[in-house]
Design a protein around this motif. Structure first.
Motif, PDB file in Angstrom:
ATOM      1  N   VAL A  16      -5.364   6.103  -1.631  1.00 25.04           N
ATOM      2  CA  VAL A  16      -4.687   4.890  -1.179  1.00 25.04           C
ATOM      3  C   VAL A  16      -4.571   3.932  -2.359  1.00 25.04           C
ATOM      4  O   VAL A  16      -5.566   3.623  -3.028  1.00 25.04           O
ATOM      5  N   TYR A  17      -3.338   3.477  -2.619  1.00 26.93           N
ATOM      6  CA  TYR A  17      -3.074   2.508  -3.681  1.00 26.93           C
ATOM      7  C   TYR A  17      -2.656   1.168  -3.086  1.00 26.93           C
ATOM      8  O   TYR A  17      -1.977   1.116  -2.063  1.00 26.93           O
ATOM      9  N   GLN A  18      -3.077   0.102  -3.735  1.00 27.28           N
ATOM     10  CA  GLN A  18      -2.628  -1.248  -3.397  1.00 27.28           C
ATOM     11  C   GLN A  18      -2.047  -1.879  -4.654  1.00 27.28           C
ATOM     12  O   GLN A  18      -2.770  -2.062  -5.651  1.00 27.28           O
TER      13      GLN A  18
ATOM     14  N   LYS B 263       0.830  -1.196   0.000  1.00 29.36           N
ATOM     15  CA  LYS B 263       0.000   0.000   0.000  1.00 29.36           C
ATOM     16  C   LYS B 263       0.868   1.252   0.000  1.00 29.36           C
ATOM     17  O   LYS B 263       1.965   1.263   0.561  1.00 29.36           O
ATOM     18  N   LYS B 264       0.361   2.305  -0.637  1.00 27.31           N
ATOM     19  CA  LYS B 264       1.043   3.598  -0.613  1.00 27.31           C
ATOM     20  C   LYS B 264       0.007   4.699  -0.767  1.00 27.31           C
ATOM     21  O   LYS B 264      -1.126   4.450  -1.206  1.00 27.31           O
TER      22      LYS B 264
ATOM     23  N   LEU C 197      -7.402   2.422  -4.607  1.00 26.03           N
ATOM     24  CA  LEU C 197      -8.473   1.784  -3.846  1.00 26.03           C
ATOM     25  C   LEU C 197      -9.551   2.780  -3.440  1.00 26.03           C
ATOM     26  O   LEU C 197     -10.732   2.599  -3.740  1.00 26.03           O
TER      27      LEU C 197
END
Length: 392
Positions: free
Chosen positions: A181-183, A2-3, A188
């Motif tokens: 939020v990235y996965q 996640k970032k 996301l």
């Protein structure tokens, strides 16, 4: 993994964007009369003053003070109580012609002068050295990063709510910021939304918060990206009555990350607004986006970064690089070679292919130069050529 990825946008009433709009309005007015005009218009706005400087060579004539006042009023600065308005502001100009040394290298490129090329697309040399980037990604329909797309939607909706009277106490200056939020490189949901908007002194912060969340945020951001834990920071500094040039000096070219990809992709050394398309700072950045978007639209990669680099006075770029971040159906060196075979990033070729010698630039001055319909560099009309050359 996640970032968090964050991007911002500003309204056309933000002082830097007002400066950009004035510079691009001058460019459009020049090109409308003289498509061969060479324009580099820089604008400074501050309390009660607009100062326009730069280098312009043209056969036409533009009433710059009159155009400046109209542009300021079109943005929404129409009342003296805002501390800055189009009727009472002073307009100063300091304009010279384009340097003959620069003009010589642009009008007759290195390829023509030294290599004796007779190819008409070799005629124009780049107006400066530098590197330019284009980017495209499949994460949105616009093939743009989601954070900057949502940030622009927020500021566009903020301006719309002001102009239509949906939120009648709003004033022209405003900003947004979105954290996504990235996965594993996939967006996301939105973690944080920041909106700061100029307003009349009579309204309270709670009213602003409720109106902005319901009439701006929820209209601009799809519900699928909003979660119960999404944080809304509306005018987090408190009141925002003083705004625009009355509160903050604005300069052309000071919002380059807002203009491009929100920080997700690199930006070269030059800004866009106020520059005619012989300046590769602008035209080659547009063309790099055109290249990247067509490569992604053709399905050759999920993400593509295109880098072009130029030497002043030389038509052909000194380098082309394509990077697909491991998402390419072909290796990056093959994508780079393919891009060089399909696309022609010489200044004369860019100008001809994208039809850039016309007054189309004022709308680019706010809400981003990329990811919006109606601009020729956003077309995906080279997909068939890309696929044919790739053998797919």
């Amino acid at each position: 993994m996640k970032k968090l990825v964050t991007s911002e946008s500003v309204t056309e009433g933000h002082p830097d964007k007002l400066a950009d709009r004035i510079s691009d309005a001058i460019l459009d007015a020049m090109l409308a009369q003289d498509p061969a005009a060479r324009v580099a218009a820089e604008t400074l706005v501050t309390t009660g003053l607009v100062f326009v400087a730069g280098e312009i060579t043209t056969k036409g004539y533009v009433d710059i003070p009159g155009l400046v006042r109209k542009t300021v009023k079109d943005v929404g600065y129409t009342r003296a109580k805002y501390g800055f308005d189009g009727d009472t502001c002073a307009v100063l100009t300091a304009i010279d012609e384009q340097s003959p040394d620069i003009a010589g290298g642009v009008n007759l490129s290195y390829e023509v002068r030294v290599e004796k090329s007779t190819d008409p697309r070799d005629r124009l040399g780049a107006g400066d050295q530098g590197l330019m980037f284009g980017y495209a990604t499949t994460e949105t329909e616009e093939l743009m990063p989601l954070p900057i797309t949502l940030a622009h939607r927020l500021t566009m909706r903020l301006a719309e709510a002001r102009k239509t009277g949906a939120i009648p106490y709003l004033r022209p200056d405003g900003k947004s910021q979105v954290t996504v939020v990235y996965q594993d490189e996939r967006p996301l949901y939105v973690q944080t939304v920041v909106v700061s908007t100029q307003h009349s002194p009579e309204v309270d912060l709670e009213t602003i918060r409720e109106d902005v969340i319901e009439k701006v945020v929820r209209k601009a951001i799809p519900e699928e990206y909003l979660r119960p834990e999404t944080e809304y920071l509306i005018n987090p500094s408190g009141k925002f009555v003083l705004g625009g040039p009355h509160a903050d000096t604005g300069l052309t070219g000071r919002k380059v990350i807002v203009d491009t990809y929100g920080g997700v992709a690199p930006h070269g050394g030059g800004a866009f607004s106020g520059k005619d398309p012989t300046k590769v700072d602008r035209s080659a950045s547009y063309y790099a986006r055109y290249m990247a978007k067509n490569l992604v639209a053709a399905g050759l990669a999920e993400r593509v970064l295109v880098e072009l680099a130029y030497a002043i006075g030389k038509a052909r770029p000194v380098s082309i690089r394509v990077e697909s971040f491991g998402t390419g159906k072909l290796p990056d060196d093959r994508l780079t070679a393919l891009a060089g075979e399909v696309f022609d990033p010489r200044p004369a070729a860019i100008i001809e292919e994208l039809d850039l010698l016309r007054p189309i630039y004022t709308p680019t001055s706010a809400y981003g130069h990329f990811g919006r319909d109606g601009f020729p560099w956003e077309a995906t009309d080279r997909v068939a050529d890309v696929l044919a050359k790739a053998g797919l």
